[in-house]
Design a protein around this motif. Structure first.
Motif, PDB file in Angstrom:
ATOM      1  N   LEU A  47      32.897   8.831  31.481  1.00 20.93           N
ATOM      2  CA  LEU A  47      34.135   9.645  31.219  1.00 20.93           C
ATOM      3  C   LEU A  47      33.924  10.918  30.982  1.00 20.93           C
ATOM      4  CD1 LEU A  47      37.053   9.129  30.706  1.00 20.93           C
ATOM      5  CD2 LEU A  47      36.786   8.565  28.550  1.00 20.93           C
ATOM      6  N   TYR A  48      33.058  11.557  30.314  1.00 24.49           N
ATOM      7  CA  TYR A  48      32.854  13.160  30.020  1.00 24.49           C
ATOM      8  C   TYR A  48      32.635  13.704  31.212  1.00 24.49           C
ATOM      9  CZ  TYR A  48      32.378  17.120  26.962  1.00 24.49           C
ATOM     10  OH  TYR A  48      32.549  18.177  26.383  1.00 24.49           O
ATOM     11  N   HIS A  53      34.612  17.486  35.481  1.00 22.36           N
ATOM     12  CA  HIS A  53      35.011  17.554  36.832  1.00 22.36           C
ATOM     13  C   HIS A  53      36.358  18.146  36.988  1.00 22.36           C
ATOM     14  CE1 HIS A  53      31.375  15.329  38.652  1.00 22.36           C
ATOM     15  NE2 HIS A  53      31.762  15.949  39.617  1.00 22.36           N
ATOM     16  N   LEU A  54      37.265  17.551  36.203  1.00 21.55           N
ATOM     17  CA  LEU A  54      38.703  17.953  36.211  1.00 21.55           C
ATOM     18  C   LEU A  54      38.890  19.525  35.572  1.00 21.55           C
ATOM     19  CD1 LEU A  54      40.366  14.642  34.958  1.00 21.55           C
ATOM     20  CD2 LEU A  54      40.166  15.603  37.482  1.00 21.55           C
ATOM     21  N   ILE A  55      37.948  19.728  34.508  1.00 22.81           N
ATOM     22  CA  ILE A  55      38.097  21.215  34.025  1.00 22.81           C
ATOM     23  C   ILE A  55      37.604  22.119  35.261  1.00 22.81           C
ATOM     24  CG2 ILE A  55      36.871  22.673  32.574  1.00 22.81           C
ATOM     25  CD1 ILE A  55      38.876  21.382  31.086  1.00 22.81           C
ATOM     26  N   VAL A 206      35.691  25.066  22.532  1.00 19.65           N
ATOM     27  CA  VAL A 206      36.714  25.028  23.639  1.00 19.65           C
ATOM     28  C   VAL A 206      36.545  23.703  24.122  1.00 19.65           C
ATOM     29  CG1 VAL A 206      36.106  25.812  25.992  1.00 19.65           C
ATOM     30  CG2 VAL A 206      37.702  27.004  24.579  1.00 19.65           C
ATOM     31  N   LEU A 207      35.989  23.120  24.268  1.00 22.24           N
ATOM     32  CA  LEU A 207      35.680  21.800  25.027  1.00 22.24           C
ATOM     33  C   LEU A 207      35.859  20.632  24.111  1.00 22.24           C
ATOM     34  CD1 LEU A 207      32.727  22.198  27.468  1.00 22.24           C
ATOM     35  CD2 LEU A 207      34.951  22.639  27.829  1.00 22.24           C
ATOM     36  N   ALA A 208      36.539  19.363  24.809  1.00 21.95           N
ATOM     37  CA  ALA A 208      36.611  18.213  23.881  1.00 21.95           C
ATOM     38  C   ALA A 208      35.581  17.541  23.654  1.00 21.95           C
ATOM     39  CB  ALA A 208      37.595  17.259  24.890  1.00 21.95           C
ATOM     40  N   ASP A 209      35.344  16.583  22.635  1.00 19.38           N
ATOM     41  CA  ASP A 209      34.452  15.915  22.406  1.00 19.38           C
ATOM     42  C   ASP A 209      34.463  14.487  23.039  1.00 19.38           C
ATOM     43  OD1 ASP A 209      32.773  17.181  20.312  1.00 19.38           O
ATOM     44  OD2 ASP A 209      34.404  16.851  18.987  1.00 19.38           O
TER      45      ASP A 209
END
Length: 323
Positions: A47-48, A53-55, A206-209
């Motif tokens: 999922l990460y 990929h979306l970022i 800046v990125l999600a966990d």
């Protein structure tokens, strides 16, 4: 006060992954439990990769816009607009923040994420977006700040990238299971963009966990998967006894394992409220079962909750958890 950094995984997502793993396990003759558990966590970890990929897809639009602007300047008969373009979109602060984030650079390089094969499609998506009112209003707005930039990129991402069939096909080629995971990853990308003003753009925050609480969430997934297998036969008999005298074999395979997971959670997870468990599995039934199944599952679980409470098989810790 800074907002919390978003996380991709929540308990509902984990329940879905556990349910999918249980379905595959019970459908496989002489299944290796450890193998299916390992594959379940690998699926969660992927999922990460989808999130990354979306970022990077958002960043690819910035690359395409810059490229188109440079190409227009080199036309044989460039217009004034070609020679002196409005650079507001190309210079959008979101692109700059993402480009300069060191953690993102390393993760993209390590995961070998590349949208090069889809670059022409991304160019077409950007050209179509340029015709939209949201883009045109953005280009002439007087206010020029990070919040305004974020607002436009979210519109681009939500309405033109995530909804695009070509992008869907490209993601499916990378991982056939990503279609199911796309909503979760897309929501987290939007949350990541929304909290950009609250974090230092140059550092890793800046990125999600992936997990909000990795240790707790992984333990929950592992225990629910294992115990649902351990008590599958016992709960199958109990479910059949409350299913209007139906034999276990006559209960839909999916419904049986949803109810088995629910009973496992009710009896063996003392900190999860009864109402939360019931609501979660009714929601899962809406997605994975028929409308009739939803009603059937709700009715059977209601009866069994009453029985389990009478038999003191449900023992929740914490005030109000048995309600």
């Amino acid at each position: 006060m800074n907002k919390a950094r978003p996380a991709l995984v929540n308990r509902r997502y984990l329940r879905i992954k556990i349910f999918q793993a249980l379905y595959a396990y019970h459908r496989t003759e002489n299944a290796d439990q450890q193998k299916f558990e390992r594959e379940m966590f690998e699926s969660i970890n992927r999922l990460y990769d989808l999130y990354l990929h979306l970022i990077t897809l958002v960043m690819q639009v910035g690359v395409a816009a810059d490229e188109i602007t440079a190409t227009n300047r080199k036309k044989n008969l460039p217009s004034d607009e070609d020679l002196n373009p409005n650079m507001r979109f190309v210079e959008n602060r979101v692109f700059k923040i993402l480009r300069e984030n060191e953690q993102l650079k390393k993760l993209v390089e390590r995961s070998k994420i590349d949208w090069g094969n889809e670059h022409d499609d991304v160019r077409r998506i950007f050209k179509a977006f340029k015709e939209e009112e949201a883009y045109q209003l953005f280009m002439i707005r007087e206010d020029n700040d990070l919040s305004t930039d974020i607002e436009l990129i979210i519109t681009l991402f939500r309405d033109h990238l995530v909804m695009n069939d070509i992008i869907h096909s490209a993601l499916e080629e990378k991982d056939i299971y990503w279609q199911d995971d796309l909503p979760m990853a897309a929501i987290t990308v939007i949350k990541t963009l929304q909290v950009l003003p609250d974090f230092d753009a140059s550092n890793s925050t800046v990125l999600a966990d992936l997990y909000k609480n990795k240790e707790e969430d992984q333990l929950f997934a592992k225990e629910l998967f294992r115990k649902s297998i351990q008590f599958a036969d016992d709960y199958g008999e109990i479910i059949a006894s409350k299913a209007d005298n139906w034999e276990t074999e006559r209960i839909a395979f999916l419904d049986l394992h949803l109810m088995t997971m629910a009973l496992t959670e009710l009896e063996h997870f003392s900190t999860i409220p009864v109402k939360v468990t019931l609501n979660e599995y009714i929601e899962l039934a809406k997605v994975y079962s028929t409308p009739k199944s939803k009603v059937f599952i709700n009715g059977v679980l209601d009866k069994l909750v009453n029985d389990f409470k009478a038999e003191k098989r449900i023992n929740k810790r914490g005030r109000g958890l048995n309600e």
